[in-house]
Design a protein around this motif. Structure first.
Motif, mmCIF file in Angstrom:
data_model
loop_
_atom_site.group_PDB
_atom_site.id
_atom_site.type_symbol
_atom_site.label_atom_id
_atom_site.label_comp_id
_atom_site.label_asym_id
_atom_site.label_seq_id
_atom_site.Cartn_x
_atom_site.Cartn_y
_atom_site.Cartn_z
ATOM 1 N N ILE A 45 14.307 11.344 2.999
ATOM 2 C CA ILE A 45 15.311 11.557 1.959
ATOM 3 C C ILE A 45 16.215 12.708 2.383
ATOM 4 N N LEU A 46 17.413 12.762 1.808
ATOM 5 C CA LEU A 46 18.366 13.830 2.128
ATOM 6 C C LEU A 46 18.211 14.988 1.138
ATOM 7 N N PRO A 47 18.502 16.207 1.547
ATOM 8 C CA PRO A 47 18.334 17.353 0.646
ATOM 9 C C PRO A 47 19.277 17.325 -0.554
ATOM 10 N N SER A 88 3.983 4.021 -2.823
ATOM 11 C CA SER A 88 2.614 4.551 -2.936
ATOM 12 C C SER A 88 2.354 5.661 -1.922
ATOM 13 N N ILE A 89 3.294 6.625 -1.850
ATOM 14 C CA ILE A 89 3.143 7.773 -0.965
ATOM 15 C C ILE A 89 3.274 9.048 -1.794
ATOM 16 N N THR A 90 2.833 10.165 -1.242
ATOM 17 C CA THR A 90 2.847 11.419 -2.000
ATOM 18 C C THR A 90 3.739 12.493 -1.388
ATOM 19 N N ALA A 91 4.327 12.230 -0.234
ATOM 20 C CA ALA A 91 5.207 13.210 0.400
ATOM 21 C C ALA A 91 6.278 12.495 1.213
ATOM 22 N N ILE A 92 7.471 13.092 1.259
ATOM 23 C CA ILE A 92 8.581 12.503 2.002
ATOM 24 C C ILE A 92 9.250 13.585 2.850
ATOM 25 N N PRO A 93 9.466 13.325 4.134
ATOM 26 C CA PRO A 93 10.232 14.252 4.965
ATOM 27 C C PRO A 93 11.692 14.323 4.476
ATOM 28 N N VAL A 94 12.296 15.494 4.633
ATOM 29 C CA VAL A 94 13.687 15.701 4.230
ATOM 30 C C VAL A 94 14.517 15.902 5.495
ATOM 31 N N ILE A 95 15.547 15.064 5.660
ATOM 32 C CA ILE A 95 16.355 15.058 6.870
ATOM 33 C C ILE A 95 17.792 15.424 6.552
ATOM 34 N N GLU A 96 18.392 16.277 7.391
ATOM 35 C CA GLU A 96 19.812 16.606 7.259
ATOM 36 C C GLU A 96 20.465 16.485 8.633
ATOM 37 N N GLY A 155 20.124 14.225 10.789
ATOM 38 C CA GLY A 155 19.143 13.797 11.771
ATOM 39 C C GLY A 155 18.046 14.792 12.080
ATOM 40 N N ILE A 156 18.118 15.987 11.501
ATOM 41 C CA ILE A 156 17.152 17.039 11.781
ATOM 42 C C ILE A 156 16.213 17.232 10.588
ATOM 43 N N LEU A 157 14.929 17.391 10.858
ATOM 44 C CA LEU A 157 13.962 17.652 9.796
ATOM 45 C C LEU A 157 14.186 19.060 9.239
ATOM 46 N N VAL A 158 14.392 19.161 7.926
ATOM 47 C CA VAL A 158 14.618 20.471 7.308
ATOM 48 C C VAL A 158 13.583 20.800 6.237
ATOM 49 N N GLY A 159 12.764 19.795 5.872
ATOM 50 C CA GLY A 159 11.775 20.069 4.841
ATOM 51 C C GLY A 159 10.911 18.871 4.540
ATOM 52 N N VAL A 160 10.045 19.052 3.565
ATOM 53 C CA VAL A 160 9.226 17.954 3.056
ATOM 54 C C VAL A 160 9.044 18.197 1.563
ATOM 55 N N LYS A 204 17.881 18.874 -7.375
ATOM 56 C CA LYS A 204 18.025 18.160 -6.115
ATOM 57 C C LYS A 204 16.805 18.408 -5.229
ATOM 58 N N VAL A 205 16.657 17.554 -4.228
ATOM 59 C CA VAL A 205 15.534 17.672 -3.306
ATOM 60 C C VAL A 205 15.486 19.064 -2.685
#
Length: 316
Positions: free
Chosen positions: A272-274, A289-297, A299-304, A195-196
Motif C-alpha cells: 500500500i502507499l503511505p 486474510s493478512i495482518t500486515a502490509i508493506p508500505v511502498i513509496e 518503489g522503495i519500502l518505507v514502512g509496514v 492515512k497509512v
C-alpha cells in the motif's frame, strides 16, 4: 402489517415523495447563493425557532465542519443582545415554515438597518421573511405527514435543502478529505480519515531481512520486531517478498532443509502507499486474510502497517 407499521410506511413514503418534489424544484436563487457564500469573507449566521431552529443548528454545524464559518443564534437571545454578534460582513440565513415567525422580525429589522444580506428558507414565498430576503429558498407546499400538522415533511425538506447547500459550497471550494480531517481530529470520523503514513511502523521498527538472510536469523527478526512478519528487501530497499508467522507454521515439517529467507517468503506481496487512507489498508487485510502490509513509496519500502495499529485508533 400492524397499524403502527402502516403509519410508519405512510409517513416515510409521503416524506420520500416530498424530497422527490424538492429535488425537481431546486430554487432558482440556489446557484447565486452558493457563488455568494464561496466569495464572501464573513460568516453564515443561522437562526430559526422550534423545529426550524433545530434544523438551523444542524446546517450551521455542517457548514462549520466543512470549512465555512457558521454559527447558530437563537432568535429570542438575539433580541436581548446577541444581535451584536452579527456583523455587516455576515450572511444571515433564517428558517421559518410560515415566514411569519415574530421572533425573527427583530433580526430582519437589524439586517435591513445595516444592509446585511438575508437568506430565507420558507414554505411561504409571499411572507414577511421572504419579501425581505436577498436570497429566497422556497420549500414546496406539501402537507405534513403528521395528521395533526406537526412539523415533519417541512422540517425534512429544510434539512435536505440545507445539506444540498452545504455540500454544493464544500465541493465548489474544493474542500478535501484532508481538510475535513482537520475539523474532525477525534472520534470515528477522525480515525477513518487517517492515512497509512500516520500509523505505519518505520525505521528501526521494521522487520527487515534479505533474500539470503539465514532462516534462523529470519525467525529471530520476526520475534524481535513483534509484527508477526519479516519484510524481504534487496540492497536498494525494493520489496521482494514477505514472511509471516503463517508461512513459518506451514513449513514446520521442512525446517531442517530451509536455509534462507528466500525459501519461505511469499513473493510479490500486497502493498500500500503511505498516502492512502488507513481504512483502505484494513480493507486489503480483511479481503486477503493478512495482518500486515508493506508500505511502498516510489518503489522503495518505507514502512509496514499492522492490523493492530488500525484497531488501536478505532478504524473500522
Amino acid at each position: 402489517m400492524t397499524n403502527h407499521q402502516t403509519t410508519a410506511t405512510r409517513v416515510i413514503l409521503e416524506e420520500a415523495a416530498a424530497l422527490s418534489e424538492l429535488a425537481q424544484n431546486i430554487p432558482s436563487s440556489f446557484t447565486n447563493l452558493v457563488d455568494c457564500i464561496i466569495s464572501f469573507k464573513g460568516r453564515i449566521i443561522l437562526t430559526g425557532i422550534g423545529k426550524s431552529g433545530y434544523i438551523a443548528r444542524k446546517i450551521a454545524a455542517t457548514f462549520a465542519s466543512t470549512g465555512t464559518a457558521a454559527l447558530y443564534i437563537h432568535p429570542a437571545e438575539a433580541s436581548h443582545g446577541d444581535l451584536g454578534m452579527i456583523t455587516e460582513q455576515d450572511l444571515v440565513m433564517m428558517l421559518s415554515n410560515s415566514g411569519e415567525t415574530k421572533e425573527l422580525f427583530d433580526i430582519i429589522n437589524y439586517c435591513k438597518r445595516f444592509a446585511i444580506k438575508i437568506v430565507a428558507m420558507t414554505m411561504n414565498p409571499t411572507s414577511t421573511l421572504a419579501t425581505n430576503s436577498d436570497f429566497l429558498l422556497p420549500i414546496p407546499k406539501i402537507r405534513e405527514a403528521s395528521t395533526i400538522i406537526a412539523p415533519t415533511t417541512s422540517a425534512l425538506m429544510m434539512l435536505a435543502l440545507g445539506d444540498a447547500l452545504t455540500v454544493a459550497v464544500q465541493e465548489a471550494k474544493g474542500f478535501s478529505k484532508d481538510d475535513f480531517r482537520l475539523y474532525h481530529p477525534g472520534g470515528k470520523i477522525g480515525a477513518n480519515l487517517l492515512k497509512v503514513k500516520d500509523l505505519m511502523r518505520s525505521g528501526d521498527q521494521l522487520p527487515l531481512v534479505y533474500e539470503n538472510t539465514a532462516f534462523t536469523d529470519t525467525i529471530i527478526t520476526i520475534t524481535q520486531k513483534s509484527l508477526g512478519c519479516a519484510i524481504v528487501i534487496n540492497t536498494q530497499y525494493n520489496l521482494i517478498g514477505i514472511i509471516t508467522d503463517g508461512d513459518l507454521r506451514r513449513h514446520l515439517k521442512d525446517m531442517s532443509s530451509l536455509k534462507y529467507a528466500y525459501d519461505v517468503m511469499t513473493a510479490n506481496p500486497k502493498y500500500i502507499l503511505p498516502t492512502q487512507l488507513a481504512t483502505e489498508a484494513l480493507y486489503i487485510m480483511n479481503n486477503n486474510s493478512i495482518t500486515a502490509i508493506p508500505v511502498i513509496e516510489q518503489g522503495i519500502l518505507v514502512g509496514v502497517i499492522h492490523i493492530h495499529d488500525l484497531l488501536r485508533v478505532g478504524i473500522s
